[in-house]
Design an enzyme around this catalytic site. Sequence first.
Site, PDB file in Angstrom:
ATOM      1  N   HIS A   1       0.829  -1.209   0.000  1.00 24.71           N
ATOM      2  CA  HIS A   1       0.000   0.000   0.000  1.00 24.71           C
ATOM      3  C   HIS A   1       0.865   1.263   0.000  1.00 24.71           C
ATOM      4  O   HIS A   1       2.051   1.212   0.328  1.00 24.71           O
ATOM      5  CB  HIS A   1      -0.920   0.012   1.225  1.00 24.71           C
ATOM      6  CG  HIS A   1      -0.160   0.154   2.501  1.00 24.71           C
ATOM      7  ND1 HIS A   1       0.426  -0.916   3.134  1.00 24.71           N
ATOM      8  CD2 HIS A   1       0.143   1.239   3.241  1.00 24.71           C
ATOM      9  CE1 HIS A   1       1.049  -0.498   4.214  1.00 24.71           C
ATOM     10  NE2 HIS A   1       0.896   0.821   4.313  1.00 24.71           N
ATOM     11  N   ASP A   2       0.251   2.362  -0.345  1.00 23.25           N
ATOM     12  CA  ASP A   2       0.896   3.672  -0.304  1.00 23.25           C
ATOM     13  C   ASP A   2       0.422   4.385   0.953  1.00 23.25           C
ATOM     14  O   ASP A   2      -0.705   4.877   1.021  1.00 23.25           O
ATOM     15  CB  ASP A   2       0.520   4.472  -1.551  1.00 23.25           C
ATOM     16  CG  ASP A   2       1.195   5.830  -1.618  1.00 23.25           C
ATOM     17  OD1 ASP A   2       1.643   6.339  -0.562  1.00 23.25           O
ATOM     18  OD2 ASP A   2       1.267   6.392  -2.719  1.00 23.25           O
TER      19      ASP A   2
END
Length: 148
Positions: free
Chosen positions: A43-44
């Site tokens: 994920h970011d």
Amino acid sequence: MGVTIGENCKIYGNSPNIWGTEPFLITIGNNVYITDGCKFINHDGGTLILRKKLPSLELTAPINIGNDVYLGIETIIMPGIIIGDNVIIGARSIITKNIEENSVVVGIPAKKIKTVDKYFEEIKKRSLGIGHLDRDSKEIELKRIFGK
């Protein structure tokens, strides 16, 4: 944890943070070597500071590792990456783009430097010829070879 792992895989050093927060989105093929300090990031996290503008903001993606892959020490694999079969990744590389099969990649961000076939041709000339030995026998031979 939900990681899908194929046959004959080796994980050296298994840090508690290796799989990130979405391990169920990670698929690892057969004959994969994961060395100490590697991290899989699905994920970011930068979205966290922007959710006050858009609460539903989320960037998360699977990671897929092919067969016959070596991940050098402290490799980081970013979200959405696909690594093909027969790949060698050098130590401390950061994988930000998909890696095609039969590649040796290194760096930050990682870049292809040669094919695995070319790498094999180069290293077999320098081989000590003891890779088939068990650990204890290999230690004896290394001490003999290097005068220790």
